[in-house]
Design an enzyme around this catalytic site. Structure first.
Site, PDB file in Angstrom:
ATOM      1  N   LYS A 188       0.593  45.631  -5.519  1.00 10.48           N
ATOM      2  CA  LYS A 188      -0.418  46.692  -5.635  1.00 10.48           C
ATOM      3  C   LYS A 188      -0.214  47.804  -4.610  1.00 10.48           C
ATOM      4  CE  LYS A 188      -3.947  43.955  -7.944  1.00 10.48           C
ATOM      5  NZ  LYS A 188      -4.863  42.851  -7.738  1.00 10.48           N
TER       6      LYS A 188
ATOM      7  N   GLU B   1       0.751  39.434  -5.336  1.00  7.43           N
ATOM      8  CA  GLU B   1       0.038  40.444  -6.127  1.00  7.43           C
ATOM      9  C   GLU B   1      -0.435  41.595  -5.228  1.00  7.43           C
ATOM     10  OE1 GLU B   1      -2.527  38.926  -9.315  1.00  7.43           O
ATOM     11  OE2 GLU B   1      -3.989  40.472  -8.782  1.00  7.43           O
TER      12      GLU B   1
ATOM     13  N   GLU C  83     -10.304  36.266 -14.851  1.00 11.18           N
ATOM     14  CA  GLU C  83     -10.580  37.384 -13.929  1.00 11.18           C
ATOM     15  C   GLU C  83     -11.203  38.547 -14.689  1.00 11.18           C
ATOM     16  OE1 GLU C  83      -6.364  37.008 -11.766  1.00 11.18           O
ATOM     17  OE2 GLU C  83      -7.522  38.725 -11.043  1.00 11.18           O
TER      18      GLU C  83
ATOM     19  N   LYS D 109     -15.909  33.867  -8.956  1.00 11.36           N
ATOM     20  CA  LYS D 109     -14.878  34.866  -8.614  1.00 11.36           C
ATOM     21  C   LYS D 109     -15.228  35.600  -7.317  1.00 11.36           C
ATOM     22  CE  LYS D 109     -12.410  39.017 -10.199  1.00 11.36           C
ATOM     23  NZ  LYS D 109     -12.103  39.939 -11.291  1.00 11.36           N
TER      24      LYS D 109
ATOM     25  N   GLU E 288      -8.382  52.598 -12.260  1.00  9.59           N
ATOM     26  CA  GLU E 288      -9.625  52.026 -12.803  1.00  9.59           C
ATOM     27  C   GLU E 288     -10.779  53.020 -12.842  1.00  9.59           C
ATOM     28  OE1 GLU E 288     -10.655  48.377 -10.859  1.00  9.59           O
ATOM     29  OE2 GLU E 288     -12.552  48.182 -11.927  1.00  9.59           O
TER      30      GLU E 288
HETATM   31  C1  LIG Z   1      -8.905  45.007  -6.034  1.00 10.82           C
HETATM   32  C2  LIG Z   1      -7.861  45.624  -6.593  1.00 10.82           C
HETATM   33  O1  LIG Z   1      -7.582  45.591  -7.931  1.00 10.82           O
HETATM   34  C3  LIG Z   1      -8.410  44.840  -8.805  1.00 10.82           C
HETATM   35  C4  LIG Z   1      -7.931  43.443  -8.944  1.00 10.82           C
HETATM   36  C5  LIG Z   1      -7.091  43.064  -9.967  1.00 10.82           C
HETATM   37  C6  LIG Z   1      -6.598  41.648 -10.064  1.00 10.82           C
HETATM   38  O2  LIG Z   1      -6.860  40.822  -9.181  1.00 10.82           O
HETATM   39  O3  LIG Z   1      -5.904  41.302 -11.042  1.00 10.82           O
HETATM   40  C7  LIG Z   1      -6.697  44.011 -10.920  1.00 10.82           C
HETATM   41  C8  LIG Z   1      -7.234  45.261 -10.950  1.00 10.82           C
HETATM   42  C9  LIG Z   1      -8.429  45.546 -10.141  1.00 10.82           C
HETATM   43  O4  LIG Z   1      -9.524  45.042 -10.813  1.00 10.82           O
HETATM   44  C10 LIG Z   1      -6.937  46.457  -5.778  1.00 10.82           C
HETATM   45  O5  LIG Z   1      -5.999  47.027  -6.330  1.00 10.82           O
HETATM   46  O6  LIG Z   1      -7.153  46.565  -4.555  1.00 10.82           O
HETATM   47 MG   LIG Z   2      -5.486  39.272 -10.124  1.00 12.69          MG
END
Ligand SMILES: C=C(O[C@@H]1C=C(C(=O)O)C=C[C@H]1O)C(=O)O
Ligand SMILES: [Mg+2]
Length: 441
Positions: free
Chosen positions: A430, A426, A293, A199, A249
């Site tokens: 975010k 994604e 993940e 990962k 988080e």
């Molecule tokens: C790295 C980030 O988020 C992280 C990545 C995630 C994922 O890839 O599913 C989900 C939540 C966090 O662990 C971010 O928001 O920048």
């Molecule tokens: Mg992800």
């Protein structure tokens, strides 16, 4: 309700501070009235200015400014926690954070590690606000300390309402581009690469440029209003620069020897329709790539906690629903061994595989080699540390703001089965909340 001006009340307490009180750490308190802690923070001239609120319902809100002490390393912070703990009496709260990767240059005005014992605290708990003045007498001359405390009180300014940030036209530039991103995801998901590095969390910096950026506190205040279940933080170390965010988080929360942490990883978007949204959640929980993940995160946290704690408990997978995304989360609880410190926890846990990868060093090597933007305090740590309890967030869903540029950061965990286009989308989900606040949604 409070006839005395709170600043005047603190001045008076300071002037009548008895000799016997002048040992170790002293906190002078007075009730006060405040509408918005960010509105108050926004007009202050004293630096640093820090805002912090944990994500739990009813959590205490903190707006703090100025410094009694600054700590540039976890070792110096821990030494001070221990020294004040030995003196006994009331104990202070320290606020600050850490960069994602202390091994890279980072952001110009953000040290790799920076915690402060603030001079002034404005706290609100269950609707009751308290203004406090912090002093200490164990490591300095009492008269100088009192003079400096007076100077800080003299510099305080009355709260003013925050004007809402007006949408502007921004120029957008992403680093990496989508094309580069696709190349990186292909490299990370190549069989050979996955064999040694299952990962890597790759990230993107979105630069929004305009003639005049919004007031960071007005922006954070709006962001907070739509970010239930998230931490809220803001920090200004220099006058024209701020780092703010609403991360979902938790790095960890410690209450005495009780530790709570979590694996938050695995993402899907939200649907307007309730049934459709529940379907997305169910699919997320059952999805192999997303489960992997999350597994990478909890496995590493569990193994890092093993030498530090006992009774480690891993909770079930469940969904956390945020405004624009939903995530898989597993809570982790542990009882720390005697004498395990925040320094040890902050040295061991971050960066977790939620923002770095597995194994840590080889994921960091990929990130250092490929990402051209500096992560700085993005994907780092921010929060509050004290003798009795500490609570820290992982600094994702954040923005770095200076007078001309807003830099937004988003990352995605790349594992076996990750598709470049889906992961790129994604990233956009975010940053969707903050983009819509900026009028770019
Ligand atoms: C790295 C980030 O988020 C992280 C990545 C995630 C994922 O890839 O599913 C989900 C939540 C966090 O662990 C971010 O928001 O920048
Ligand atoms: Mg992800």
């Amino acid at each position: 309700m409070y006839p005395t001006n709170p600043i005047e009340a603190l001045r008076r307490q300071l002037d009548t501070l008895g000799e016997s009180a002048k040992k170790g750490f002293v906190r002078l308190n007075t009730p006060c009235q405040v509408d918005s802690l960010m509105g108050w923070l926004s007009v202050q001239r004293v630096l640093p200015r820090i805002y912090w609120r944990a994500r739990d319902e009813g959590a205490v809100e903190y707006a703090v400014l100025g410094v009694v002490n600054v700590f540039g390393s976890l070792a110096s912070l821990q030494a001070d926690l221990a020294a004040l703990g030995d003196i006994g009496g009331e104990q202070p709260d320290f606020f600050g954070g850490m960069a994602f990767d202390p091994g890279t240059p980072g952001w110009a005005h953000f040290p790799a590690c920076h915690f402060v014992l603030p001079r002034i605290e404005l706290k609100r708990c269950q609707g009751e606000a308290t203004l406090s003045l912090n002093l200490r007498f164990d490591d300095r001359c009492p008269s100088t300390e009192i003079t400096q405390a007076h100077a800080c009180l003299d510099a305080l300014v009355a709260e003013r309402p925050l004007s809402p940030p007006l949408p502007k036209a921004y120029q957008r530039e992403d680093s990496p581009s989508q094309k580069e991103w696709t190349g990186w995801v292909d490299q990370v998901t190549h069989q050979e690469h996955l064999r040694h590095t299952p990962k890597v969390v790759l990230s993107r910096e979105t630069c929004l440029t305009t003639s005049e950026t919004p007031n960071p506190w007005a922006l954070l205040s709006r962001w907070q209003a739509g970010a239930a279940g998230c931490f809220n933080f803001g920090i200004q170390l220099t006058p024209d620069e701020a780092f703010i965010g609403c991360p979902p988080e938790r790095l960890y929360k410690r209450e005495g020897k009780h530790l709570i942490t979590e694996a938050l990883a695995g993402t899907t978007h939200r649907a307007r329709d309730v049934q459709q949204d529940a379907k997305l959640a169910a699919e997320l929980l059952g999805d192999r790539k997303n489960t992997l993940e999350n597994q990478c995160v909890y496995q590493q946290i569990l193994s890092q906690l093993e030498p530090l704690s006992h009774h480690v408990h891993l909770g079930d997978s469940h969904i956390v629903k945020l405004r624009s995304v939903q995530h898989i989360r597993r809570l982790i609880k542990a009882e720390l061994h005697r004498n395990v410190t925040d320094q040890q926890l902050l040295s061991a846990l971050p960066p977790t595989p939620a923002v770095g990868g597995v194994p840590r060093e080889s994921a960091l090597a990929f990130i250092r080699q490929h990402e051209r933007h500096q992560r700085g305090w993005y994907a780092g740590v921010f929060g509050r540390v004290s003798h009795a309890s500490s609570d820290l967030a992982v600094t994702i869903r954040c923005a770095h703001i200076d007078s001309e540029t807003i830099r937004l950061y988003a990352g995605a965990g790349i594992v076996a089965g990750s598709q470049p286009d889906e992961e790129w989308r994604e990233l956009d989900s975010k940053i969707a909340d903050i983009m819509s606040l900026l009028g770019m949604g």
